[in-house]
Motif scaffolding. Sequence first.
Motif, PDB file in Angstrom:
ATOM      1  N   ASN A 168       0.898  -1.157  -0.050  1.00 15.15           N
ATOM      2  CA  ASN A 168      -0.007   0.179   0.085  1.00 15.15           C
ATOM      3  C   ASN A 168       0.840   1.281   0.067  1.00 15.15           C
ATOM      4  O   ASN A 168       0.293   2.025   0.175  1.00 15.15           O
ATOM      5  CB  ASN A 168      -0.874   0.021   1.244  1.00 15.15           C
ATOM      6  CG  ASN A 168      -2.100  -1.043   1.285  1.00 15.15           C
ATOM      7  OD1 ASN A 168      -2.620  -1.432   0.069  1.00 15.15           O
ATOM      8  ND2 ASN A 168      -2.290  -1.692   2.359  1.00 15.15           N
ATOM      9  N   ALA A 169       2.245   1.083  -0.277  1.00 18.03           N
ATOM     10  CA  ALA A 169       2.987   2.232  -0.273  1.00 18.03           C
ATOM     11  C   ALA A 169       2.844   2.884  -1.413  1.00 18.03           C
ATOM     12  O   ALA A 169       2.332   2.461  -2.391  1.00 18.03           O
ATOM     13  CB  ALA A 169       4.464   1.902  -0.127  1.00 18.03           C
TER      14      ALA A 169
ATOM     15  N   GLY B 299       4.096   0.987   7.948  1.00 14.28           N
ATOM     16  CA  GLY B 299       4.003   1.010   6.593  1.00 14.28           C
ATOM     17  C   GLY B 299       2.918   0.321   5.918  1.00 14.28           C
ATOM     18  O   GLY B 299       3.020   0.123   4.578  1.00 14.28           O
ATOM     19  N   GLN B 300       2.057  -0.146   6.836  1.00 10.09           N
ATOM     20  CA  GLN B 300       0.995  -0.830   6.170  1.00 10.09           C
ATOM     21  C   GLN B 300      -0.173   0.221   5.054  1.00 10.09           C
ATOM     22  O   GLN B 300      -0.481  -0.295   4.010  1.00 10.09           O
ATOM     23  CB  GLN B 300       0.059  -1.327   7.027  1.00 10.09           C
ATOM     24  CG  GLN B 300       0.559  -2.705   7.864  1.00 10.09           C
ATOM     25  CD  GLN B 300      -0.364  -3.417   8.662  1.00 10.09           C
ATOM     26  OE1 GLN B 300      -1.474  -3.872   8.263  1.00 10.09           O
ATOM     27  NE2 GLN B 300       0.212  -3.606   9.983  1.00 10.09           N
ATOM     28  N   ASN B 301       0.009   1.253   5.741  1.00 13.46           N
ATOM     29  CA  ASN B 301      -1.087   2.384   5.021  1.00 13.46           C
ATOM     30  C   ASN B 301      -0.210   3.698   5.276  1.00 13.46           C
ATOM     31  O   ASN B 301       0.542   4.094   6.181  1.00 13.46           O
ATOM     32  CB  ASN B 301      -2.105   2.779   5.590  1.00 13.46           C
ATOM     33  CG  ASN B 301      -3.089   1.437   5.800  1.00 13.46           C
ATOM     34  OD1 ASN B 301      -3.745   1.044   4.738  1.00 13.46           O
ATOM     35  ND2 ASN B 301      -3.073   0.660   6.738  1.00 13.46           N
ATOM     36  N   TRP B 302      -0.450   4.669   4.156  1.00 16.03           N
ATOM     37  CA  TRP B 302       0.420   5.907   4.093  1.00 16.03           C
ATOM     38  C   TRP B 302      -0.502   6.921   3.745  1.00 16.03           C
ATOM     39  O   TRP B 302      -1.596   6.961   2.989  1.00 16.03           O
ATOM     40  CB  TRP B 302       1.441   5.958   2.950  1.00 16.03           C
ATOM     41  CG  TRP B 302       2.383   4.968   3.424  1.00 16.03           C
ATOM     42  CD1 TRP B 302       2.488   3.508   3.101  1.00 16.03           C
ATOM     43  CD2 TRP B 302       3.835   5.200   3.845  1.00 16.03           C
ATOM     44  NE1 TRP B 302       3.809   2.773   3.584  1.00 16.03           N
ATOM     45  CE2 TRP B 302       4.288   3.762   3.948  1.00 16.03           C
ATOM     46  CE3 TRP B 302       4.595   6.228   4.095  1.00 16.03           C
ATOM     47  CZ2 TRP B 302       5.750   3.790   4.355  1.00 16.03           C
ATOM     48  CZ3 TRP B 302       5.890   6.142   4.817  1.00 16.03           C
ATOM     49  CH2 TRP B 302       6.564   5.012   4.958  1.00 16.03           C
ATOM     50  N   GLN B 303      -0.516   8.227   4.516  1.00 17.48           N
ATOM     51  CA  GLN B 303      -1.252   9.332   4.328  1.00 17.48           C
ATOM     52  C   GLN B 303      -0.163  10.337   3.812  1.00 17.48           C
ATOM     53  O   GLN B 303       0.673  10.860   4.090  1.00 17.48           O
ATOM     54  CB  GLN B 303      -1.805   9.961   5.700  1.00 17.48           C
ATOM     55  CG  GLN B 303      -2.592  11.311   5.723  1.00 17.48           C
ATOM     56  CD  GLN B 303      -2.774  11.886   7.092  1.00 17.48           C
ATOM     57  OE1 GLN B 303      -2.296  11.192   7.980  1.00 17.48           O
ATOM     58  NE2 GLN B 303      -3.052  12.944   7.071  1.00 17.48           N
ATOM     59  N   LEU B 304      -0.887  10.973   2.551  1.00 16.07           N
ATOM     60  CA  LEU B 304      -0.274  12.206   1.977  1.00 16.07           C
ATOM     61  C   LEU B 304      -0.512  13.382   2.926  1.00 16.07           C
ATOM     62  O   LEU B 304      -1.699  13.662   3.164  1.00 16.07           O
ATOM     63  CB  LEU B 304      -0.920  12.652   0.595  1.00 16.07           C
ATOM     64  CG  LEU B 304      -0.483  13.765  -0.023  1.00 16.07           C
ATOM     65  CD1 LEU B 304       0.931  13.488  -0.291  1.00 16.07           C
ATOM     66  CD2 LEU B 304      -1.251  14.058  -1.392  1.00 16.07           C
ATOM     67  N   GLN B 305       0.642  14.034   3.388  1.00 16.16           N
ATOM     68  CA  GLN B 305       0.544  14.986   4.328  1.00 16.16           C
ATOM     69  C   GLN B 305       0.933  16.339   3.671  1.00 16.16           C
ATOM     70  O   GLN B 305       0.214  17.325   4.056  1.00 16.16           O
ATOM     71  CB  GLN B 305       1.599  14.889   5.353  1.00 16.16           C
ATOM     72  CG  GLN B 305       1.181  13.864   6.494  1.00 16.16           C
ATOM     73  CD  GLN B 305       2.157  13.875   7.738  1.00 16.16           C
ATOM     74  OE1 GLN B 305       3.331  13.916   7.422  1.00 16.16           O
ATOM     75  NE2 GLN B 305       1.533  14.231   8.790  1.00 16.16           N
TER      76      GLN B 305
END
Length: 411
Positions: free
Chosen positions: A26-27, A62-68
């Motif tokens: 999910n990266a 690292g399972q999920n990533w949020q655009l900051q």
Amino acid sequence: MKKVTTILCILISFIGYGQSWFELPNAPAGQGRFDDVFFLNEDLGWAANGPSGRVYKTTDAGQNWQLQYTHPGYNRNIEFLDENIGFLGTLESIFYKTTNGGDTWEQVSMSPNPNAICGLDAVGTSTVYGCGAWFSPAHVIKSTDAGENWTYKDMSAHAEALVEVLFIDELHGYVSGASDQGGIILETLDGGDSWTEIFNTNVQGDYIWKMQLMENNTLIIGSVQSNSQGKLVRSADSGATWEVYNAPENFVQAVGFVTPQRGWMGGHNTGFHETNDGGQTWSDIGLGFSLNRFFFIDSSVAYCSGETIYKYEDEFGISDFGGAKREDLKIVVAPNPVKDELVVEIHFEYTDNLLLDLYDLNGRWIKRLKRDQIPGPEIKRYTFDFNYPAGSYFLDIHTNNGRRTRSLIKN
């Protein structure tokens, strides 16, 4: 948390070791190279994508990533002191700080203003070092109050360019990059007031691109990006003596070891190469592309940045995700053979920097033809008088996205 350094990775299983590199499913991907990844612990981390100017955050290993955050520039590195205070270095004379874990970023003001930040290292509770730029001039910045105030040190007496900074404590540390004689490593024992050269490749055009410290900080490991032959350099006695081994490619950048004998290297044009004898020999794993930063949490967990984000941990049956290589930069060099005038046309896809250097057939540097800053996507056309003797030459085209060479013949 001490950064152990250098670049990216892709999916891999290592039989007999019980550990695997794998692509985090999910990266974020498909945006060009991720130049840096930084973790405060196994769960909490950030990744900085270069061409897109985007910053991502994960809170679940690292399972999920949020655009900051997104800005119109090229991200080079990211570093945090704690879960709130962090720093983002770019290649556009803009340096950012966050005080809320990356939700918002503000530009850091200092005088003089660095033209780029290529390396960052936080040490202790409030000290941060930075260095730059890979395209010169060389400088080191420092804050001892968590980024409230900064000092700037001109390093041109020691180096032409600096890429990496790595400190053991607030006073003892290293920077690496390039001098007019070759790739260098410099050491300070007084917090950056004075510096001593402890290694030089003595090959013009070389860079010591990344470094790693191991074995209670007595083992220094460095990657040498070169036009002639990439190298792995290592010292087991804090820089007193050095061993030098051939690297798997010329433009190698990333280097990361999990033990003194077992490690990996890669660069803009390759993926994973593995060694199990301290760098004397390398095996092409056949996975990954455009590696730049390894980040080790400990001997069993690590992260990596490149075309996407990768992780190293106990094997759990990950499948091979593979991954598409990015399109190479379009470069037209004409005429070839050249007579009196040379034209170089480069199709830039992003904001970029350019160093264009001329070498002879034996790899000896002749002249810097051009230093240019590219504000955005465009086609640039450069024309040079080519009043050199008949023979063979090559151009070194060095940008944010890697180094490429083109051969020339002068009639």
